[in-house]
Design a protein around this motif. Structure first.
Motif, PDB file in Angstrom:
ATOM      1  N   ALA A  12      53.480  13.954  41.534  1.00  0.00           N
ATOM      2  CA  ALA A  12      54.079  13.855  42.577  1.00  0.00           C
ATOM      3  C   ALA A  12      53.060  13.655  43.734  1.00  0.00           C
ATOM      4  CB  ALA A  12      55.288  14.917  42.870  1.00  0.00           C
ATOM      5  N   ASN A  76      48.960   4.254  52.419  1.00  0.00           N
ATOM      6  CA  ASN A  76      49.847   5.357  51.518  1.00  0.00           C
ATOM      7  C   ASN A  76      51.191   5.252  52.235  1.00  0.00           C
ATOM      8  OD1 ASN A  76      49.640   6.676  53.969  1.00  0.00           O
ATOM      9  ND2 ASN A  76      47.664   7.549  53.416  1.00  0.00           N
ATOM     10  N   GLY A  77      51.871   6.350  51.596  1.00  0.00           N
ATOM     11  CA  GLY A  77      53.446   6.287  51.977  1.00  0.00           C
ATOM     12  C   GLY A  77      53.496   7.018  53.325  1.00  0.00           C
ATOM     13  N   THR A  78      52.593   7.850  53.850  1.00  0.00           N
ATOM     14  CA  THR A  78      52.405   8.480  55.403  1.00  0.00           C
ATOM     15  C   THR A  78      52.380   7.191  56.266  1.00  0.00           C
ATOM     16  OG1 THR A  78      51.955  10.334  54.351  1.00  0.00           O
ATOM     17  CG2 THR A  78      51.401  10.077  56.541  1.00  0.00           C
ATOM     18  N   LEU A  81      55.310   5.256  56.651  1.00  0.00           N
ATOM     19  CA  LEU A  81      56.486   6.018  57.535  1.00  0.00           C
ATOM     20  C   LEU A  81      56.273   6.023  59.011  1.00  0.00           C
ATOM     21  CD1 LEU A  81      57.066   8.956  54.848  1.00  0.00           C
ATOM     22  CD2 LEU A  81      58.913   7.217  55.784  1.00  0.00           C
ATOM     23  N   HIS A 102      59.415  15.538  53.946  1.00  0.00           N
ATOM     24  CA  HIS A 102      58.178  15.853  53.924  1.00  0.00           C
ATOM     25  C   HIS A 102      57.490  15.915  55.498  1.00  0.00           C
ATOM     26  CE1 HIS A 102      53.750  14.557  52.875  1.00  0.00           C
ATOM     27  NE2 HIS A 102      54.136  15.188  51.720  1.00  0.00           N
ATOM     28  N   SER A 104      55.437  13.869  56.512  1.00  0.00           N
ATOM     29  CA  SER A 104      54.919  12.607  56.846  1.00  0.00           C
ATOM     30  C   SER A 104      56.198  11.945  57.729  1.00  0.00           C
ATOM     31  CB  SER A 104      54.608  11.907  55.642  1.00  0.00           C
ATOM     32  OG  SER A 104      55.357  11.935  54.562  1.00  0.00           O
ATOM     33  N   ALA A 152      64.419  11.049  47.169  1.00  0.00           N
ATOM     34  CA  ALA A 152      64.055  12.166  46.231  1.00  0.00           C
ATOM     35  C   ALA A 152      63.198  13.309  46.861  1.00  0.00           C
ATOM     36  CB  ALA A 152      63.496  11.898  44.833  1.00  0.00           C
ATOM     37  N   ASN A 154      60.494  15.975  47.316  1.00  0.00           N
ATOM     38  CA  ASN A 154      59.297  16.090  46.763  1.00  0.00           C
ATOM     39  C   ASN A 154      59.089  17.713  46.150  1.00  0.00           C
ATOM     40  OD1 ASN A 154      58.596  17.099  49.314  1.00  0.00           O
ATOM     41  ND2 ASN A 154      56.561  17.051  48.713  1.00  0.00           N
ATOM     42  N   ASP A 179      62.557   7.028  52.760  1.00  0.00           N
ATOM     43  CA  ASP A 179      61.414   7.505  52.153  1.00  0.00           C
ATOM     44  C   ASP A 179      61.370   7.490  50.607  1.00  0.00           C
ATOM     45  OD1 ASP A 179      59.098   8.683  51.306  1.00  0.00           O
ATOM     46  OD2 ASP A 179      59.518  10.582  52.420  1.00  0.00           O
ATOM     47  N   ALA A 181      58.927   7.709  48.539  1.00  0.00           N
ATOM     48  CA  ALA A 181      57.906   7.900  47.862  1.00  0.00           C
ATOM     49  C   ALA A 181      57.856   8.628  46.618  1.00  0.00           C
ATOM     50  CB  ALA A 181      56.966   8.931  48.778  1.00  0.00           C
ATOM     51  N   GLN A 182      58.950   9.330  46.359  1.00  0.00           N
ATOM     52  CA  GLN A 182      58.899  10.046  45.066  1.00  0.00           C
ATOM     53  C   GLN A 182      60.156   9.514  44.347  1.00  0.00           C
ATOM     54  OE1 GLN A 182      57.077  12.304  44.243  1.00  0.00           O
ATOM     55  NE2 GLN A 182      56.316  13.240  45.965  1.00  0.00           N
ATOM     56  N   SER A 202      54.950   5.021  48.501  1.00  0.00           N
ATOM     57  CA  SER A 202      53.622   5.205  48.077  1.00  0.00           C
ATOM     58  C   SER A 202      53.302   4.280  47.067  1.00  0.00           C
ATOM     59  CB  SER A 202      53.257   6.496  47.590  1.00  0.00           C
ATOM     60  OG  SER A 202      53.889   7.713  48.497  1.00  0.00           O
ATOM     61  N   HIS A 204      50.670   4.912  44.938  1.00  0.00           N
ATOM     62  CA  HIS A 204      49.844   5.636  44.109  1.00  0.00           C
ATOM     63  C   HIS A 204      50.426   6.724  43.133  1.00  0.00           C
ATOM     64  CE1 HIS A 204      49.579   9.152  46.853  1.00  0.00           C
ATOM     65  NE2 HIS A 204      49.811   8.190  47.790  1.00  0.00           N
ATOM     66  N   LYS A 205      51.613   6.832  43.527  1.00  0.00           N
ATOM     67  CA  LYS A 205      52.399   7.957  42.923  1.00  0.00           C
ATOM     68  C   LYS A 205      53.130   7.128  41.412  1.00  0.00           C
ATOM     69  CE  LYS A 205      53.401  10.324  47.107  1.00  0.00           C
ATOM     70  NZ  LYS A 205      52.544  11.841  47.136  1.00  0.00           N
TER      71      LYS A 205
HETATM   72  C1  LIG Z   1      58.928  12.706  49.951  1.00  0.00           C
HETATM   73  C2  LIG Z   1      57.344  12.351  50.335  1.00  0.00           C
HETATM   74  N1  LIG Z   1      57.289  11.339  51.148  1.00  0.00           N
HETATM   75  C3  LIG Z   1      55.935  11.123  51.788  1.00  0.00           C
HETATM   76  C4  LIG Z   1      54.653  11.496  51.111  1.00  0.00           C
HETATM   77  C5  LIG Z   1      53.471  10.925  51.605  1.00  0.00           C
HETATM   78  O1  LIG Z   1      52.987   9.991  50.517  1.00  0.00           O
HETATM   79  P1  LIG Z   1      51.557   9.565  50.673  1.00  0.00           P
HETATM   80  O2  LIG Z   1      50.781  10.624  49.715  1.00  0.00           O
HETATM   81  O3  LIG Z   1      51.578   8.493  49.911  1.00  0.00           O
HETATM   82  O4  LIG Z   1      51.091   9.486  51.913  1.00  0.00           O
HETATM   83  C6  LIG Z   1      54.910  12.275  50.065  1.00  0.00           C
HETATM   84  C7  LIG Z   1      53.685  12.870  49.420  1.00  0.00           C
HETATM   85  O5  LIG Z   1      53.490  13.439  48.607  1.00  0.00           O
HETATM   86  C8  LIG Z   1      56.186  12.853  49.553  1.00  0.00           C
HETATM   87  O6  LIG Z   1      56.233  13.490  48.680  1.00  0.00           O
END
Ligand SMILES: Cc1ncc(COP(=O)(O)O)c(C=O)c1O
Length: 393
Positions: A12, A76-78, A81, A102, A104, A152, A154, A179, A181-182, A202, A204-205
């Protein structure tokens, strides 16, 4: 003594290992091509541009987006967002989000509250970590511009009822940022079936790309209402010093992370070949085995929805009398089992679960290359650690 094989359960955070094709794609780009994308006319640079467009198309196909240009590459996901939140929300607006989020999502919103007088409502969740769509509806105000919600959790893996929430957003004429990401790469995403205005993910997950990759999908009609937060060279309209309006260039300034994006393309193709359904079945089987095994160990409390179809492969638990951090170190030193411990950047979620005071939870997150045997090893290791502790106390 030989070192045991690494058992990686921190997918994750970022997935590992990657499919062989991902390593090969990155290596091939770095050694053979090594040119920038979208900026030059020589053949190798055009080949790089084709690889980048290929990843964009593969992502668009994955989520059934109508136009590949509406997939914007991010770090990345952050980053995705931040792009949506800072670019779309205006001073005085109201945003509805949830305690599941999260940092982010929480931190950009905190910044908007403090710097742009943005109002934010945080909808509660139940103990498994699920938000009630009707709570979202009740939190809407005349000034609400956006609902920002993770698909989902995290922490508990709970999947949110996005379909119902998308319906509520459309009825209210409010934009929806999901979001993913998960959930991306773990569950099917179809933006025609579940319309969203922004999907941040993201790379990379669950998509199995290299670190430093992610994307934002913007619904075609929304892009004009989003301000870019980065400006610079795009390789297009170079004759003037204003940022281009056309997507993806409006949001993609500077050289892209080409090795990462090429690797991401290979990750997405791997997922398409395996099929989300078969990856999901594997993940659900591992999660069910893990949850059942953990529930049989006295002194362990497991969080998250009871049924594996209501969650992704993220499972949190706490252990009576052992701090999460200590548990993670014990598992690594005993059997090289690598899990995550702490608050997982989701402080409000841990407040809701009542796990803040005990330092969060231990989190196990699986990927396509984890096996039932590895779950058994983790469960056996936990049982042995418990037995040893009971003998010594
Ligand atoms: C729910 C959730 N949103 C956003 C992120 C941020 O993603 P990234 O690590 O790609 O910046 C994460 C990272 O763990 C996450 O779990």
């Amino acid at each position: 003594m030989t070192k045991p094989d690494r058992i990686y359960f921190d997918n994750a955070a970022t997935s590992w290992p990657k499919p062989e094709a991902v390593y090969q794609a990155v290596d091939d780009y770095q050694r053979r091509l090594g040119a920038p994308a979208g900026r030059a006319a020589y053949a190798d640079a055009l080949e790089v541009e084709n690889l980048i467009s290929g990843t964009r198309r593969a992502l668009a196909q994955l989520i059934h987006a109508p136009q590949a240009e509406h997939i914007v590459f991010t770090c990345n996901g952050t980053d995705a967002l931040n792009m949506a939140l800072l670019g779309y929300v205006r001073p005085g607006d109201h945003v509805v989000t949830s305690v599941v989020e999260h940092n982010s999502v929480l931190r950009p919103l905190r910044f908007l509250r403090e710097s742009r007088d943005v109002m934010v409502s945080y909808v509660e969740c139940d103990i498994p970590g699920t938000v009630d769509p009707e709570d979202i509806r009740r939190a809407l105000r005349p000034q609400t511009r956006l609902i920002a919600l993770s698909h989902a959790s995290n922490v508990t893996g709970a999947l949110q009822p996005v379909e119902a929430i998308s319906q509520i957003a459309r009825e209210a004429g409010v934009a929806l940022l999901v979001d993913a990401a998960q959930s991306i790469g773990h569950v099917e995403w179809d933006v025609r079936q579940v319309p969203v205005d922004f999907l941040a993910a993201s790379g990379h997950k669950g998509l199995l790309g290299p670190l430093g990759t992610g994307f934002l999908y913007l619904r075609p009609e929304m892009a004009k209402d989003v301000l870019p937060s980065r400006f610079g060279g795009t390789g297009t309209q170079s004759e003037n010093d204003t940022q281009p309006d056309a997507l993806p260039h409006k949001f993609e300034s500077g050289n892209l992370n080409v090795p990462g994006i090429v690797g991401l393309g290979a990750g997405v193709r791997f997922i398409a070949e395996r099929g989300i359904d078969s990856l999901r079945q594997h993940e659900q089987a591992l999660t069910a085995q893990l949850v059942e095994g953990l529930s049989e160990i006295s002194g362990i409390q497991v969080y998250g929805p009871p049924h594996s179809e209501q969650r992704v492969g993220v499972t949190s638990f706490s252990v009576e009398g052992i701090e999460p951090q200590e548990m993670a170190i014990l598992l690594d030193s005993a059997a090289r089992i690598q899990v995550r411990s702490g608050l997982h950047c989701a402080p409000r979620m841990h407040e809701a679960l009542g796990t803040i005071a005990r330092g969060g939870t231990v989190r196990v997150s699986t990927g396509p290359f984890n096996t039932a045997r590895q779950i058994t090893t983790l469960l056996e290791c936990l049982q042995e650690l418990f037995a040893a502790r009971n003998v010594s106390t």
